[in-house]
Design an enzyme around this catalytic site. Structure first.
Site, PDB file in Angstrom:
ATOM      1  CB  SER A  79      27.071  -6.710  37.915  1.00 23.44           C
ATOM      2  OG  SER A  79      27.864  -7.949  37.423  1.00 23.44           O
ATOM      3  CG  HIS A 105      23.485  -9.121  37.230  1.00 27.75           C
ATOM      4  ND1 HIS A 105      22.486  -9.837  36.212  1.00 27.75           N
ATOM      5  CD2 HIS A 105      24.846  -9.747  36.659  1.00 27.75           C
ATOM      6  CE1 HIS A 105      22.295 -10.070  35.535  1.00 27.75           C
ATOM      7  NE2 HIS A 105      23.860 -10.269  35.520  1.00 27.75           N
ATOM      8  CG  ASP A 139      27.443 -11.187  36.310  1.00 28.57           C
ATOM      9  OD1 ASP A 139      26.878 -11.552  35.016  1.00 28.57           O
ATOM     10  OD2 ASP A 139      28.183 -10.197  36.771  1.00 28.57           O
ATOM     11  CG  MET A 185      30.756 -16.366  34.754  1.00 29.94           C
ATOM     12  SD  MET A 185      32.392 -15.221  34.660  1.00 29.94           S
ATOM     13  CE  MET A 185      31.755 -13.678  34.300  1.00 29.94           C
ATOM     14  CG  HIS A 243      23.711 -13.816  33.733  1.00 26.77           C
ATOM     15  ND1 HIS A 243      24.774 -12.243  33.481  1.00 26.77           N
ATOM     16  CD2 HIS A 243      23.350 -14.936  32.595  1.00 26.77           C
ATOM     17  CE1 HIS A 243      24.898 -12.812  32.028  1.00 26.77           C
ATOM     18  NE2 HIS A 243      24.024 -14.627  31.799  1.00 26.77           N
ATOM     19  CG  MET A 302      26.920 -16.404  31.962  1.00 23.72           C
ATOM     20  SD  MET A 302      28.168 -14.466  31.902  1.00 23.72           S
ATOM     21  CE  MET A 302      27.586 -14.439  33.840  1.00 23.72           C
ATOM     22  CG  MET A 355      24.703 -11.780  27.336  1.00 25.00           C
ATOM     23  SD  MET A 355      24.738 -11.126  28.910  1.00 25.00           S
ATOM     24  CE  MET A 355      26.744 -10.444  28.642  1.00 25.00           C
ATOM     25  CG  ASP A 371      24.351  -8.635  31.661  1.00 31.12           C
ATOM     26  OD1 ASP A 371      26.038  -7.532  32.077  1.00 31.12           O
ATOM     27  OD2 ASP A 371      24.541  -9.641  32.307  1.00 31.12           O
TER      28      ASP A 371
HETATM   29  C1  DX5 Z   1      29.204 -10.407  31.760  1.00 30.75           C
HETATM   30  C2  DX5 Z   1      28.616 -10.380  33.096  1.00 30.75           C
HETATM   31  C3  DX5 Z   1      28.427  -8.804  32.994  1.00 30.75           C
HETATM   32  C4  DX5 Z   1      29.602  -7.776  33.932  1.00 30.75           C
HETATM   33  C5  DX5 Z   1      28.862  -6.499  33.129  1.00 30.75           C
HETATM   34  O1  DX5 Z   1      29.445 -11.595  31.216  1.00 30.75           O
HETATM   35  O2  DX5 Z   1      27.465 -10.727  32.499  1.00 30.75           O
HETATM   36  O3  DX5 Z   1      27.027  -8.744  34.269  1.00 30.75           O
HETATM   37  O4  DX5 Z   1      29.658  -7.931  35.330  1.00 30.75           O
HETATM   38  O5  DX5 Z   1      29.995  -5.575  33.595  1.00 30.75           O
HETATM   39  P1  DX5 Z   1      30.175  -4.383  33.154  1.00 30.75           P
HETATM   40  O6  DX5 Z   1      28.766  -3.417  33.338  1.00 30.75           O
HETATM   41  O7  DX5 Z   1      31.563  -4.133  33.102  1.00 30.75           O
HETATM   42  O8  DX5 Z   1      30.213  -4.788  31.709  1.00 30.75           O
HETATM   43 ZN    ZN Z   2      25.271 -10.713  34.018  1.00 32.30          ZN
END
Ligand code: DX5
Ligand code: ZN
Length: 224
Positions: free
Chosen positions: A9, A34, A36, A38, A67, A69, A138, A176
């Protein structure tokens, strides 16, 4: 025979040196990238938009696992496919019309995943399982990297794996949050196909070596 897919990620990157980390992932044995996304509404944090995601694709050509969010993700699916997303995962909790959103992702030309927060039971995706390429479980509350793995995720992965096998479906199971070399084997044993790892890779002393260690774990287990 199953093969572990490792998806670093990029959220855990030092953003001042984003390109360097993307190139490291490009040259590594990692399988996917990956990303993320947000929005500060669905989750408390804000990360990347479509423009920076498009630039990331130029520095790293690996399968891009986006991903989302964000609330009402249907507003941004075309933008992220245009940015280079190969897989788009939306949150069950962020969609009023999940079935329609899954169709929209496929029509836009990407693979479709649905993500479940730690409080959401795997039964909630039962009626869309046939339409999915992936279910993301998750193992932390989404919003931040570097959190502790929630162990209740393990029985959830097992329950989902059982259901997929009973119904002879081949959706991937991605996990994840809080994944590191210490718990990768347990997550794979439970039935995961795709491991996302942010801080355990990018904050480690030697990220390339950590990726290799993950891949070694992926190659020696009973899930292979
Ligand atoms: C959290 C994200 C993850 C995050 C994971 O909301 O969806 O993908 O980057 O990070 P680690 O591996 O550090 O928990
Ligand atoms: Zn993620």
């Amino acid at each position: 025979m199953r093969k572990m897919i490792l998806a670093p990620s990029i959220l855990a990157s030092d953003f001042l040196h984003l390109e360097k980390d993307l190139q490291m992932i490009e040259e590594s044995k990692a399988d996917w990238l990956h990303v993320d996304i947000m929005d500060g509404v669905f989750v408390p944090n804000i990360s990347f938009g479509p423009d920076i995601t498009k630039s990331m694709k130029k520095a790293c050509s690996k399968f891009m696992d986006v991903h989302l969010m964000i609330e009402k993700p249907e507003r941004y699916i075309d933008d992220f496919v245009d940015a280079g997303a190969d897989m788009i995962t939306v949150h069950l909790e962020a969609c009023n019309h999940l079935h329609r959103v899954i169709q929209q992702i496929h029509q836009a030309g990407a693979k479709a995943g649905v993500s479940l927060n730690p409080h959401s039971n795997v039964q909630l995706v039962e009626d869309v399982l046939e339409d999915l390429d992936m279910v993301l479980i998750m193992s932390v509350n989404p919003g931040f990297g570097g959190q502790k793995f929630i162990y209740q995720s393990i029985p959830k992965i097992k329950a989902l794996k059982k259901r997929l096998m009973e119904r002879n479906l081949d959706a991937l199971i991605e996990v994840d949050g809080g994944i590191g070399l210490h718990n990768a084997e347990a997550v794979l044993d439970a039935g995961a196909d795709v491991l996302v790892a942010g801080s355990s890779i990018l904050k480690s002393e030697n990220p390339l070596q950590t990726i290799e260690r993950f891949k070694e774990i992926g190659e020696r287990g009973s899930w292979v």
